[in-house]
Scaffold this active site. Structure first.
Site, PDB file in Angstrom:
ATOM      1  N   ASP A 265       0.860  -1.179   0.000  1.00 18.18           N
ATOM      2  CA  ASP A 265       0.000   0.000   0.000  1.00 18.18           C
ATOM      3  C   ASP A 265       0.902   1.237   0.000  1.00 18.18           C
ATOM      4  O   ASP A 265       1.445   1.599  -1.040  1.00 18.18           O
ATOM      5  CB  ASP A 265      -0.910  -0.119   1.235  1.00 18.18           C
ATOM      6  CG  ASP A 265      -2.031   0.885   1.263  1.00 18.18           C
ATOM      7  OD1 ASP A 265      -2.468   1.314   0.191  1.00 18.18           O
ATOM      8  OD2 ASP A 265      -2.489   1.244   2.362  1.00 18.18           O
TER       9      ASP A 265
ATOM     10  N   LYS B 110      -1.220  -1.583  -4.561  1.00 14.55           N
ATOM     11  CA  LYS B 110      -1.989  -0.368  -4.873  1.00 14.55           C
ATOM     12  C   LYS B 110      -0.988   0.749  -5.165  1.00 14.55           C
ATOM     13  O   LYS B 110      -0.611   1.497  -4.251  1.00 14.55           O
ATOM     14  CB  LYS B 110      -2.836   0.034  -3.663  1.00 14.55           C
ATOM     15  CG  LYS B 110      -4.019  -0.848  -3.375  1.00 14.55           C
ATOM     16  CD  LYS B 110      -4.949  -0.127  -2.388  1.00 14.55           C
ATOM     17  CE  LYS B 110      -5.397  -1.020  -1.298  1.00 14.55           C
ATOM     18  NZ  LYS B 110      -6.202  -0.382  -0.260  1.00 14.55           N
TER      19      LYS B 110
HETATM   20  P1  IMP Z   1       1.679  -0.248   3.979  1.00 15.02           P
HETATM   21  O1  IMP Z   1       2.222  -0.703   2.652  1.00 15.02           O
HETATM   22  O2  IMP Z   1       2.739  -0.016   5.022  1.00 15.02           O
HETATM   23  O3  IMP Z   1       0.779   0.947   3.826  1.00 15.02           O
HETATM   24  O4  IMP Z   1       0.794  -1.341   4.667  1.00 15.02           O
HETATM   25  C1  IMP Z   1       0.378  -2.464   4.091  1.00 15.02           C
HETATM   26  C2  IMP Z   1      -0.541  -3.164   5.056  1.00 15.02           C
HETATM   27  O5  IMP Z   1      -1.769  -2.428   5.214  1.00 15.02           O
HETATM   28  C3  IMP Z   1      -0.954  -4.486   4.477  1.00 15.02           C
HETATM   29  O6  IMP Z   1      -0.075  -5.507   4.884  1.00 15.02           O
HETATM   30  C4  IMP Z   1      -2.353  -4.667   5.029  1.00 15.02           C
HETATM   31  O7  IMP Z   1      -2.283  -5.262   6.301  1.00 15.02           O
HETATM   32  C5  IMP Z   1      -2.887  -3.277   5.187  1.00 15.02           C
HETATM   33  N1  IMP Z   1      -3.765  -2.903   4.037  1.00 15.02           N
HETATM   34  C6  IMP Z   1      -3.503  -1.996   3.085  1.00 15.02           C
HETATM   35  N2  IMP Z   1      -4.510  -1.910   2.184  1.00 15.02           N
HETATM   36  C7  IMP Z   1      -5.433  -2.810   2.598  1.00 15.02           C
HETATM   37  C8  IMP Z   1      -6.708  -3.215   2.058  1.00 15.02           C
HETATM   38  O8  IMP Z   1      -7.212  -2.732   1.031  1.00 15.02           O
HETATM   39  N3  IMP Z   1      -7.363  -4.179   2.758  1.00 15.02           N
HETATM   40  C9  IMP Z   1      -6.862  -4.751   3.904  1.00 15.02           C
HETATM   41  N4  IMP Z   1      -5.667  -4.404   4.425  1.00 15.02           N
HETATM   42  C10 IMP Z   1      -4.960  -3.451   3.772  1.00 15.02           C
END
Ligand code: IMP
Ligand code: MG
Length: 193
Positions: free
Chosen positions: A112, A140
């Site tokens: 994300d 994403k």
């Molecule tokens: P980031 O890349 O540090 O923002 O975090 C990624 C984490 O956020 C993932 O491992 C998921 O646990 C959570 N996450 C991000 N987008 C989603 C989503 O659309 N659905 C469920 N969890 C999500």
């Protein structure tokens, strides 16, 4: 099967199915084939990120046909409400210091902002790992904040909140066999990542 799912979670909870069960299987085969080639003859440690990646990790390792060991770590973000900013608290379930002669492949559910994997990379470097690669089922790209090189990506999706196949919303929906976008009415002001 469909009846059981519908009894638990009505299809009206979702906007649409983003990745079907069949498509997930195809993605896993493709990624496992690449891993089989890239890690042949190496010592491989697959490290799933709890909780979201527990199903993906389990299915992926069963398609990898070279020897490997498996562990999990839990990475929880804290510091800034429910978003993935702030610090990442890491909990190990094996002593990772014993594995630093392994190539480590970190498996997560979704990329994300990239903040979690970025911080995990520093954490694993400090633990002595030299060859660190990442694999995520979903990506994403629109949401990226931290630059992180993820070698194996299952599928890029639009910026919407998805659940199923390990991914949750407030701990619900992890057991769905497919990935669906959650209907806006389900989260409104309480979106939690
Ligand atoms: P980031 O890349 O540090 O923002 O975090 C990624 C984490 O956020 C993932 O491992 C998921 O646990 C959570 N996450 C991000 N987008 C989603 C989503 O659309 N659905 C469920 N969890 C999500
Ligand atoms: Mg996660």
């Amino acid at each position: 099967m469909a009846d059981i799912i519908n009894a638990e979670y009505p299809m009206s909870d979702f906007r649409e199915i983003i990745v079907s069960e069949e498509e997930i299987k195809g993605i896993i085969c493709r990624i496992a084939n690449e891993i089989n080639q890239n890690y042949a003859g190496k010592k491989l440690l697959v490290c799933g990120i709890l909780k979201g990646a527990f199903i993906f990790t389990s299915d992926l390792i069963r398609q990898i046909k070279i020897p490997l060991e498996v562990t999990f770590i839990q990475a929880s973000s804290y510091g800034n409400g429910s978003t993935s900013q702030g610090k990442v608290k890491v909990t190990e379930f094996s002593d990772l210091g014993n594995y630093n002669n392994f190539d480590i492949l970190v498996v997560d559910d979704i990329l994300d902002t990239g903040n979690t994997l970025c911080r995990l990379k520093d954490f694993l470097r400090e633990r002595g790992f030299k060859n660190i690669e990442f694999c995520t089922l979903l990506d994403k790209p629109e949401r990226r904040e931290s630059k992180i090189d993820v070698k194996y990506i299952g599928k890029q999706i639009a910026n919407e909140f998805v659940v199923g196949y390990g991914l949750d919303f407030n701990e619900k929906y992890r057991s769905l066999p497919f990935i669906a976008s959650l209907h806006e009415k389900m989260y409104e002001n309480t979106l939690k990542t």
